[in-house]
Motif scaffolding. Sequence first.
Motif, mmCIF file in Angstrom:
data_model
loop_
_atom_site.group_PDB
_atom_site.id
_atom_site.type_symbol
_atom_site.label_atom_id
_atom_site.label_comp_id
_atom_site.label_asym_id
_atom_site.label_seq_id
_atom_site.Cartn_x
_atom_site.Cartn_y
_atom_site.Cartn_z
ATOM 1 N N HIS B 259 0.869 -1.179 0.000
ATOM 2 C CA HIS B 259 0.000 0.000 0.000
ATOM 3 C C HIS B 259 0.903 1.226 0.000
ATOM 4 O O HIS B 259 2.133 1.084 0.137
ATOM 5 N N PRO B 260 0.331 2.439 -0.144
ATOM 6 C CA PRO B 260 1.189 3.626 -0.135
ATOM 7 C C PRO B 260 2.031 3.714 1.144
ATOM 8 O O PRO B 260 1.695 3.086 2.163
ATOM 9 N N LEU B 261 3.093 4.495 1.056
ATOM 10 C CA LEU B 261 4.139 4.470 2.083
ATOM 11 C C LEU B 261 3.648 4.635 3.515
ATOM 12 O O LEU B 261 4.057 3.880 4.401
ATOM 13 N N TYR B 262 2.789 5.616 3.771
ATOM 14 C CA TYR B 262 2.465 5.911 5.168
ATOM 15 C C TYR B 262 1.131 5.320 5.624
ATOM 16 O O TYR B 262 0.620 5.715 6.660
ATOM 17 N N TRP B 263 0.576 4.434 4.826
ATOM 18 C CA TRP B 263 -0.617 3.746 5.304
ATOM 19 C C TRP B 263 -0.213 2.732 6.370
ATOM 20 O O TRP B 263 0.864 2.158 6.330
ATOM 21 N N ARG B 264 -1.114 2.562 7.320
ATOM 22 C CA ARG B 264 -0.927 1.544 8.347
ATOM 23 C C ARG B 264 -2.165 0.661 8.334
ATOM 24 O O ARG B 264 -3.232 1.121 7.947
ATOM 25 N N GLY B 265 -2.021 -0.545 8.801
ATOM 26 C CA GLY B 265 -3.173 -1.437 8.918
ATOM 27 C C GLY B 265 -3.411 -2.217 7.645
ATOM 28 O O GLY B 265 -2.504 -2.386 6.825
ATOM 29 N N ASP B 267 -6.838 -4.188 5.037
ATOM 30 C CA ASP B 267 -8.232 -4.526 4.769
ATOM 31 C C ASP B 267 -9.175 -3.336 4.990
ATOM 32 O O ASP B 267 -9.093 -2.356 4.279
ATOM 33 N N ASP B 268 -10.059 -3.454 5.967
ATOM 34 C CA ASP B 268 -11.069 -2.410 6.123
ATOM 35 C C ASP B 268 -10.680 -1.385 7.161
ATOM 36 O O ASP B 268 -11.511 -0.568 7.581
ATOM 37 N N ASN B 269 -9.463 -1.437 7.588
ATOM 38 C CA ASN B 269 -9.098 -0.575 8.703
ATOM 39 C C ASN B 269 -7.735 0.054 8.471
ATOM 40 O O ASN B 269 -6.752 -0.330 9.093
ATOM 41 N N TYR B 270 -7.688 1.011 7.561
ATOM 42 C CA TYR B 270 -6.431 1.674 7.261
ATOM 43 C C TYR B 270 -6.340 3.009 7.990
ATOM 44 O O TYR B 270 -7.340 3.738 8.115
ATOM 45 N N PHE B 271 -5.154 3.302 8.453
ATOM 46 C CA PHE B 271 -4.827 4.615 8.990
ATOM 47 C C PHE B 271 -3.738 5.204 8.096
ATOM 48 O O PHE B 271 -3.069 4.488 7.363
ATOM 49 N N GLU B 272 -3.609 6.514 8.190
ATOM 50 C CA GLU B 272 -2.524 7.133 7.440
ATOM 51 C C GLU B 272 -1.730 8.034 8.367
ATOM 52 O O GLU B 272 -2.304 8.897 9.055
ATOM 53 N N TYR B 273 -0.424 7.820 8.393
ATOM 54 C CA TYR B 273 0.437 8.701 9.172
ATOM 55 C C TYR B 273 0.669 9.993 8.403
ATOM 56 O O TYR B 273 0.930 9.964 7.192
ATOM 57 N N SER B 274 0.551 11.112 9.088
ATOM 58 C CA SER B 274 0.874 12.392 8.459
ATOM 59 C C SER B 274 1.631 13.255 9.459
ATOM 60 O O SER B 274 1.749 12.899 10.636
ATOM 61 N N LEU B 275 2.152 14.371 8.990
ATOM 62 C CA LEU B 275 2.878 15.276 9.899
ATOM 63 C C LEU B 275 1.962 15.822 10.988
ATOM 64 O O LEU B 275 2.428 16.356 11.989
ATOM 65 N N THR B 276 0.669 15.671 10.783
ATOM 66 C CA THR B 276 -0.288 16.203 11.755
ATOM 67 C C THR B 276 -0.962 15.112 12.569
ATOM 68 O O THR B 276 -1.940 15.359 13.252
ATOM 69 N N GLY B 277 -0.423 13.893 12.493
ATOM 70 C CA GLY B 277 -0.966 12.830 13.327
ATOM 71 C C GLY B 277 -1.321 11.590 12.533
ATOM 72 O O GLY B 277 -1.280 11.588 11.306
ATOM 73 N N LEU B 278 -1.638 10.544 13.269
ATOM 74 C CA LEU B 278 -2.052 9.285 12.646
ATOM 75 C C LEU B 278 -3.565 9.249 12.658
ATOM 76 O O LEU B 278 -4.184 9.133 13.720
ATOM 77 N N HIS B 279 -4.162 9.372 11.478
ATOM 78 C CA HIS B 279 -5.612 9.469 11.403
ATOM 79 C C HIS B 279 -6.179 8.338 10.552
ATOM 80 O O HIS B 279 -5.476 7.773 9.712
ATOM 81 N N GLN B 280 -7.439 8.067 10.776
ATOM 82 C CA GLN B 280 -8.171 7.127 9.910
ATOM 83 C C GLN B 280 -7.965 7.568 8.459
ATOM 84 O O GLN B 280 -7.951 8.767 8.158
ATOM 85 N N LEU B 281 -7.779 6.616 7.578
ATOM 86 C CA LEU B 281 -7.549 6.951 6.169
ATOM 87 C C LEU B 281 -8.757 7.707 5.611
ATOM 88 O O LEU B 281 -9.889 7.234 5.705
ATOM 89 N N ASP B 282 -8.474 8.851 5.031
ATOM 90 C CA ASP B 282 -9.551 9.669 4.442
ATOM 91 C C ASP B 282 -9.735 9.251 2.986
ATOM 92 O O ASP B 282 -8.924 9.572 2.131
ATOM 93 N N LEU B 283 -10.819 8.563 2.715
ATOM 94 C CA LEU B 283 -11.012 7.996 1.376
ATOM 95 C C LEU B 283 -11.189 9.066 0.311
ATOM 96 O O LEU B 283 -10.968 8.813 -0.875
ATOM 97 N N ALA B 284 -11.588 10.254 0.725
ATOM 98 C CA ALA B 284 -11.814 11.322 -0.251
ATOM 99 C C ALA B 284 -10.551 12.106 -0.576
ATOM 100 O O ALA B 284 -10.501 12.829 -1.574
#
Lengths: 417, 417, 417, 417
Positions: B259-265, B267-284
């Motif tokens: 998956h892309p570099l900073y995705w975590r998790g 299947d149906d439960n991806y998070f994305e690490y960003s400079l502003t925190g680890l947030h639920q993946l924003d599909l939009a």
Amino acid sequence: MRSISSIEFPTTRYQSVRDQSLAICAPLAVEDLMVQPMTDASPPKWHLAHVTWFFETFILRRYAGDYQPFNPAFESLFNSYYNGIGEQFPRPRRGTLSRPTIDEIYAYRAYVDEAIARLLRQGCDDELGFLIALGLNHEQQHQELMFTDLKYTLGTNPLEPIYEYRDPGDPITAMPMGFDEHSAGIYPIGVTENRSGSGSFAFDNESPRHEVLLRAYALGNRLVTNGEFLAFIRDGGYERPDLWLSDGWTAMNSGGWKHPLYWRGADDNYFEYSLTGLHQLDLAAPVCHVSGYEAFAFARWFGGRLPTEAEWEVAAAAHKPEGNFVETRQLHPRPATDRQYFGDTWEWTQSSYGPYPGFSEFSGDIGEYNGKFMANQLVLRGGSCVTAQSHIRATYRNFFYPADRWQFSGIRLAKDL
Amino acid sequence: MRSISSIEFPTTRYQSVRDQSLAICAPLAVEDLMVQPMTDASPPKWHLAHVTWFFETFILRRYAGDYQPFNPAFESLFNSYYNGIGEQFPRPRRGTLSRPTIDEIYAYRAYVDEAIARLLRQGCDDELGFLIALGLNHEQQHQELMFTDLKYTLGTNPLEPIYEYRDPGDPITAMPMGFDEHSAGIYPIGVTENRSGSGSFAFDNESPRHEVLLRAYALGNRLVTNGEFLAFIRDGGYERPDLWLSDGWTAMNSGGWKHPLYWRGADDNYFEYSLTGLHQLDLAAPVCHVSGYEAFAFARWFGGRLPTEAEWEVAAAAHKPEGNFVETRQLHPRPATDRQYFGDTWEWTQSSYGPYPGFSEFSGDIGEYNGKFMANQLVLRGGSCVTAQSHIRATYRNFFYPADRWQFSGIRLAKDL
Amino acid sequence: MRSISSIEFPTTRYQSVRDQSLAICAPLAVEDLMVQPMTDASPPKWHLAHVTWFFETFILRRYAGDYQPFNPAFESLFNSYYNGIGEQFPRPRRGTLSRPTIDEIYAYRAYVDEAIARLLRQGCDDELGFLIALGLNHEQQHQELMFTDLKYTLGTNPLEPIYEYRDPGDPITAMPMGFDEHSAGIYPIGVTENRSGSGSFAFDNESPRHEVLLRAYALGNRLVTNGEFLAFIRDGGYERPDLWLSDGWTAMNSGGWKHPLYWRGADDNYFEYSLTGLHQLDLAAPVCHVSGYEAFAFARWFGGRLPTEAEWEVAAAAHKPEGNFVETRQLHPRPATDRQYFGDTWEWTQSSYGPYPGFSEFSGDIGEYNGKFMANQLVLRGGSCVTAQSHIRATYRNFFYPADRWQFSGIRLAKDL
Amino acid sequence: MRSISSIEFPTTRYQSVRDQSLAICAPLAVEDLMVQPMTDASPPKWHLAHVTWFFETFILRRYAGDYQPFNPAFESLFNSYYNGIGEQFPRPRRGTLSRPTIDEIYAYRAYVDEAIARLLRQGCDDELGFLIALGLNHEQQHQELMFTDLKYTLGTNPLEPIYEYRDPGDPITAMPMGFDEHSAGIYPIGVTENRSGSGSFAFDNESPRHEVLLRAYALGNRLVTNGEFLAFIRDGGYERPDLWLSDGWTAMNSGGWKHPLYWRGADDNYFEYSLTGLHQLDLAAPVCHVSGYEAFAFARWFGGRLPTEAEWEVAAAAHKPEGNFVETRQLHPRPATDRQYFGDTWEWTQSSYGPYPGFSEFSGDIGEYNGKFMANQLVLRGGSCVTAQSHIRATYRNFFYPADRWQFSGIRLAKDL
């Protein structure tokens, strides 16, 4: 209650050893605490945290019933190599951990120290006493590594920063090289196992005490000097394959070695980088930062050989463990005025690091401490100018790969009689 | 006297760009400034020094007659890749330079800034004005790299430290995906060469302005979203060799990409690490931190292709260079409410980075700036959420290797008509 | 029945191309057929089997209903890179396959040839005709690789074995270097897609025919000679970073390149190894076995540049595809007596290998043939002295990595007007 | 005349050993003679030439006054590792030498054999006799390597070719595992140095004969079987880091080891590839092709340890050197019907390969034979099913790196008493 025999643990020793780690960092910048200049050399910051992790993991989590870990993520972050404990953060990436910051690590240290103090106030038995002694000896090992790793960091920086400046002072003449003879016989080496908190501490790899059969031999009465090593270089030492072990010849060529690690310059104008500055090479001082392969090649060139660890121990046992240790604050080996069995530089032996007959590891997860490294390494003896005097003894076995050069490692010669 | 036409250089712009580098470091610990998490990503400290070295080397040493270098050792220490200037400290070891300390580097910056101010007070001509503009654009590039390199440092630390926390806020819906059509024709791209200090700045690689022949094509009206990329993953995107370039398939397998570099998790439960925190993946939100190979595979899976750089520029030239740049302080791409040609993420094109017809490099040693990298890299366009708005334009050509993922790089689709 | 339009396939062409593979091996020892001197260069034996596998896999298994594979294990053993077909035996280990022996591979070839003949006797339609044409063009490509790979095997053997001796003969003078001018304009390049068995064959990557916009340019009227390249060397060509692409400078240093691949000696006494012997370097002959990086550096030193592939094709299209091909049996480039657009050496262009606008791959598994390699490679044009004349045309696109040197690759210069 | 004491050299032994090398190649294809399947394993062709080079270099060039080398280029081409002789063709490229062909190498062998015969007809003294004995023992070592290297070539070929088919026959039951006890004491090991052509031959590394001090110990009365090793696997042997040396755990993981080298399959359905075919795993036969690390892990899992080389020799000295050697033509270890000290598989010891006290190497260039390898390797004892019986003895010391698996290496257990 666990304790069969209760012992009195010297808490002042605990704090004194712990404080020493901080003292080593005192002259350093925060930046220096971050650097991992090669995979084998860890950042001072990591050392500070790992030795604390050791007390937390092997003592507080097990003996302090109500102990809350400082940060659960540290369990893997500062685990060095204990598979029994769990996964480890990859060693080559230790220098990328900007967080926790050094201030957080200082807080971690204080938190653990307080918990240890609280625990010890509840009493101490043999088992706990032993583990604390082990933790302190472990920390002393890492204090030495802090110096060796730091020297690599500073010494490979083109600015050649100085840890603590020393004027080289007037030249000292080393005592003349001679050989002390030892007769053939059966000798005891090693220590009787004592895994209790009372009595003197030793590592599992020094046990059991056992007999060895030695043929008559002689040992050099001091360490090999820079001047003697320079003669080897000038005689083509690094260009003559007949002097080298095959793996050593390969390592030397691929590493581009032309002289000991921290020498600078060439021909008649060598300097040596040390923690106390870049000074003209002192021909009378012991050669230092040579690999086991260079030690082997030098000995062969000289017409001698490296001692076995048993030969070394039998000879050294007759001497007090005194010498140029970290307490002298020289941070560099000195020209010999005595036999130098202790301090100045670790001494490569020709002995592979292996188990003594009847060896058994520390029990439990801590058994990974020493035993699993008994392959491909050589034993070194005697401690160095960055070893704590209280940490060393004639039976002490250090071990590194024969290609390693960043330790304070030097050469004592041996001969058959 | 060098100056033919004298120009007025906006010294406030100089200091404002320079200050921005310090502002980026403000939320960081000294430790963060030290880390080189991989060879491609340099420590913030190194960036701070190198951009200063650029002014010292290409301006002060040449135009300020009496200039005394701050420290002669910095000439090689902070030379990135200018062989014309001389040797360079090895790139993979930048993270081992604890010295100079950050305080010394701040002093270096102040010293150089003062010398530049002194120089500018003596007047400014076209040549000098151009070099200062170049130095500032160079510094803006490194400011962006400070963010991308730092994100790699923090994002690969198991503690996942946050640079500057942002609440993700309420979800935004991205505008629907559609395609904007462009008719076949001959179009101009690039800029007319202007290597003077007056007029707008552009890099040599954007010149000369020249005509290209395009067939009818359509471009996606926004960037590809995380949701769309997730559909690719769920359709076996990372397991189907028919979707990948051969070199990409190799890179993906050896890198273990799932998956892309900073995705975590998963299947149906991806998070994305960003400079502003680890947030639920924003599909939009636009997918970000994908390599050129992943962009290619996604486009092929979708039934489209990546745009050429000419197609992109012709389309983008019709839009103002506005968008989600570093000035929004989002530090992360946002769901599309417009065409997103500028900001959010750099957009991979299928165009190899090469010379425009009639290309000539900056003259002198500074000619190594762009030209010598015209092999094996792909062009990316449009800037990202960590690019300065004043730095970007429709003609701007960024370039990275197709395997690179640590930049804020995303995907715009193209189609033949 | 599959066949809509029935075509007549020239079975004599089939056997004639197939026989050529065996003829190449005729002067060789069994031992020579085994060697894989580097990962990129396969053993002749493997080439012989792989081209046969191609007919078996893409034709016999699909069109000959009752076909029994010669050996099911060959499916993966001789699959080069077709992931759609299945797993592949690891490329770097092709030289370890002593079995099947060469006799078994000859039997495999005969078995497949007979099955193809049987199939063709049943009639041939467009689809089958196209696949057989593809298989034969594929075999011609591997025939060329057999020469280039074999040259690497023999040329890196200290005994420097000769494939087929030729006396160098009397020196020939090359025609003087000049430049042919071409006016700006819109030109067509490429071929109209024709994936049928009738009409002339072309690869998918040559399609579609499309227009390109060219500025006025000039091309060298012959290939660069050894003498000209020697002047580059003597002017420090391999020591001046300003002449090189950054990746090229790295490749050159890590490869220790000091001259073209098969040159021997130094200074005023160069020899060149060729398939026909080790001869004094012929200064009038085209330089050969240079990488794209060396070609770039030479062109820059000369004050020119490499042509784009479109510039090359537009110029070459005016010439008949005649020249020093494998049929001359020279197996080495010859001094120019004409424009040399075809034969002698492949000519590096500055164009990255990518899809033409509107490109679509061959359909099905065979789509992996060309398309998936469209990254990181450069286009070469014109064929060489080991290419079959019937295999080449002005639209033909060959591609290699810019660091590759073992192909018969040379240099044509270009200039802006 | 050189000869002080004249001896009679058994020329029939010379030719008989030499012929054996050819006999090994008899069942092979020319193709098989070419393969170097990994750096450590040389092509049979190279072995055939190198052992001949040995006679040419160390005997004919020195003792046969008028000797003309067969081909001067062979001096470096077939030099294995003798730096004293000169440069060596790079080891990893031995498999690329298609020339000289095998026929030329057979001619080389005949040429040298004839010259040796001529030399011996002039008489033989101690020195020459010793060198010829050394050359023959050297050739026997390479004959064994021809089998082990060839097994790796054939056994990693997906076609799994058979060297010489054997029906596995009816299952044999191994004798039950037990331990033979040995009392503590001082024992002699090694041989008295004899570097003359008369008397029995031994290598320099077996000397001098010397005393060792042993504690009471017990040795397994036979080799560890496949069935016993399978129990280790089923108990998670390859997944438990506590059983492994640290370097071994790393080697096992990076090599992806899940079972001994030539096992195929999994769980309840293992097969074993051998030179005589792919047969169902024989649970009663000795486990073979395990590394020293696997041997260590197994012994630890079992609750025992590996023997020291001294323990092994003291025990083995009481037995005749008889067993399943190459002469049985089994080419595979057999279930134990006796103590198996000799033949079947080499037995890993825990002893590092080092010099015996008082060791001195063969003099001259031939001193590189054994001594320079005394680092990082372990001693193995006893010979294997591909060792010549006349080559082995209780004092014989073989040595390999602990990660090596391609030798016929197995496990004997030891215990403290």
